[in-house]
Design an enzyme around this catalytic site. Sequence first.
Site, PDB file in Angstrom:
ATOM      1  N   ARG A   1       0.864  -1.185   0.000  1.00  0.00           N
ATOM      2  CA  ARG A   1       0.000   0.000   0.000  1.00  0.00           C
ATOM      3  C   ARG A   1       0.897   1.231   0.000  1.00  0.00           C
ATOM      4  NH1 ARG A   1      -3.990   0.400   4.885  1.00  0.00           N
ATOM      5  NH2 ARG A   1      -2.205   1.262   5.977  1.00  0.00           N
TER       6      ARG A   1
ATOM      7  N   TYR B   1      -2.447  11.815   5.621  1.00  0.00           N
ATOM      8  CA  TYR B   1      -2.613  10.501   6.246  1.00  0.00           C
ATOM      9  C   TYR B   1      -1.542   9.519   5.763  1.00  0.00           C
ATOM     10  CZ  TYR B   1      -3.753   5.744   7.020  1.00  0.00           C
ATOM     11  OH  TYR B   1      -3.629   4.434   7.377  1.00  0.00           O
TER      12      TYR B   1
ATOM     13  N   ASP C   1      -4.870   3.821   0.522  1.00  0.00           N
ATOM     14  CA  ASP C   1      -5.864   4.096   1.569  1.00  0.00           C
ATOM     15  C   ASP C   1      -6.343   5.541   1.446  1.00  0.00           C
ATOM     16  OD1 ASP C   1      -7.445   4.105   3.805  1.00  0.00           O
ATOM     17  OD2 ASP C   1      -5.900   3.353   5.180  1.00  0.00           O
TER      18      ASP C   1
ATOM     19  N   HIS D   1      -8.710   6.661   3.368  1.00  0.00           N
ATOM     20  CA  HIS D   1      -8.976   6.986   4.770  1.00  0.00           C
ATOM     21  C   HIS D   1     -10.182   7.912   4.967  1.00  0.00           C
ATOM     22  CE1 HIS D   1      -7.443   7.075   9.019  1.00  0.00           C
ATOM     23  NE2 HIS D   1      -7.030   5.890   8.636  1.00  0.00           N
TER      24      HIS D   1
ATOM     25  N   GLU E   1      -8.919   1.804  -0.615  1.00  0.00           N
ATOM     26  CA  GLU E   1      -9.430   1.516   0.741  1.00  0.00           C
ATOM     27  C   GLU E   1     -10.199   2.714   1.296  1.00  0.00           C
ATOM     28  OE1 GLU E   1      -6.335  -0.323   3.017  1.00  0.00           O
ATOM     29  OE2 GLU E   1      -6.925   0.670   4.868  1.00  0.00           O
TER      30      GLU E   1
ATOM     31  N   GLU F   1     -12.724  -1.243   8.051  1.00  0.00           N
ATOM     32  CA  GLU F   1     -11.845  -1.372   9.221  1.00  0.00           C
ATOM     33  C   GLU F   1     -12.482  -0.776  10.470  1.00  0.00           C
ATOM     34  OE1 GLU F   1      -8.366   0.693   7.576  1.00  0.00           O
ATOM     35  OE2 GLU F   1      -8.660   2.269   9.038  1.00  0.00           O
TER      36      GLU F   1
ATOM     37  N   ARG G   1     -13.173  -5.337   5.160  1.00  0.00           N
ATOM     38  CA  ARG G   1     -11.986  -5.150   6.003  1.00  0.00           C
ATOM     39  C   ARG G   1     -12.226  -5.339   7.495  1.00  0.00           C
ATOM     40  NH1 ARG G   1      -7.660  -3.727   5.464  1.00  0.00           N
ATOM     41  NH2 ARG G   1      -7.380  -1.822   6.663  1.00  0.00           N
TER      42      ARG G   1
ATOM     43  N   GLU H   1      -3.763  -7.154   5.994  1.00  0.00           N
ATOM     44  CA  GLU H   1      -2.887  -6.012   6.268  1.00  0.00           C
ATOM     45  C   GLU H   1      -1.866  -6.414   7.331  1.00  0.00           C
ATOM     46  OE1 GLU H   1      -4.858  -2.468   7.693  1.00  0.00           O
ATOM     47  OE2 GLU H   1      -2.995  -1.325   7.736  1.00  0.00           O
TER      48      GLU H   1
ATOM     49  N   TRP I   1     -10.452  12.469   9.747  1.00  0.00           N
ATOM     50  CA  TRP I   1      -9.027  12.139   9.770  1.00  0.00           C
ATOM     51  C   TRP I   1      -8.823  10.839   9.012  1.00  0.00           C
ATOM     52  CZ3 TRP I   1      -6.541   7.822  11.998  1.00  0.00           C
ATOM     53  CH2 TRP I   1      -5.147   7.813  11.725  1.00  0.00           C
TER      54      TRP I   1
END
Length: 402
Positions: free
Chosen positions: A147, A159, A210, A212, A236, A262, A283, A339, A402
């Site tokens: 990643r 991030y 990602d 995020h 992601e 996640e 995830r 991951e 975030w």
Amino acid sequence: MKITSARVIVTCPGRNFVTLKIETDQGVHGIGDGTLNGRELSVVSYLEDHVIPCLIGMDPRRVEDIWQYLYRGAYWRRGPVTMRAIAAVDVALWDIKAKMAGMPLYQLLGGRSRDGIMVYGHANGADIDRTVAAVATYIDMGYKAIRAQSGVPGVEKAYGVSGGTLHYEPADADLPTVTGWDTRKALNHVPQLFARLRDTFGFDYHLLHDAHHRYTPQEAANLGKMLEPYQLFWLEDATPAENQEAFRLIRQHTVTPLAVGEIFNSIWDAKDLIQNQLIDYIRATIVGAGGLTHLRRIADLAGLYQIRTGCHGATDLSPVTLGTALHFDTWVPNFGIQEYMRHTEETDAVFPHDYHYKDGYLFCSEQPGHGVDIDEELAAKYPYQRAYLPVARLADGQLWNW
Ligand code: EZ4
Ligand code: CO
């Protein structure tokens, strides 16, 4: 057989972990993880004040019934605190059951489906050149999937960027660090990063990114479309998923594979995403989604739609969660990827284990149970230290995801 004691152990060997140890009248004990990054002590209280008093005297072999007792029996369902507390109990009980059976945990789940667990590493750098160098480091270590995250020009602390190549630790301060975000700048930058990566390394490696939760559905669709020439393994957390329908818009506009989950706690967080085939990878992982008992239900639902697993594995998932996830990954028929962010040496010492990395794959323990323990004496040397995840603000000061 009876549960005779259950204790919560909080330790901070570089970062905080909340661990549950369940002991039985047969001398067998089990270990579970209940770490909730930046909100750790809420799970400690949930376990100590509300769960443990009920557990004492229960039959630890009744894994399913205890799961239902803690989920239905509380009346209040779901949520990150509740589901982590349930996960900690559930994993400790599976550990006990597998130790009693004298088998590694994956055997109880149905046995081995694959030899090794393909993992992805987190390569990052302050700019594209440094990210390219970080990806090269992972390739040299044998990784098949990487990643890539890079600093974005004009964005303070984007991030995923850290000082070190192999370690990334976002919960970095006693009060939340303020970081920046600018979607326009990121949309200019991220496709350039992947153009360079494919140019440099070719198309034999899996590349991931990602997002995020930073983009709106329309912006995420735009990013997915721009990334299509670079054939990502997945994009992601393209947008927040409280509204599962949000992924429909992204899906309609891009074939870039989508992964999310996640921060999911429950099958209900993923139900519409899965049933409408709006994602490619789920995830959710052991500690976040109520332990093995619940995660396997999510995986089975996903499997009906050819959606594969991609368990979260950042450093806040303790070695107990990683070790248990590897048993799940060894068994689950619709496995995608795992991951893997490396823990520090201090953390690995506090949680003795024998899962190991080789050539892009992790291999789970062959010991009875899940194969991860806690060294309580060592753990006691690292007292809890308050640490928060950062927050993100836009250029005008407005709070963002975030
Ligand atoms: O920000 O686990 O995919 N990994 C991630 C992580 C998360 C942290 C939050 O605790 O997005 O780095
Ligand atoms: Co992520």
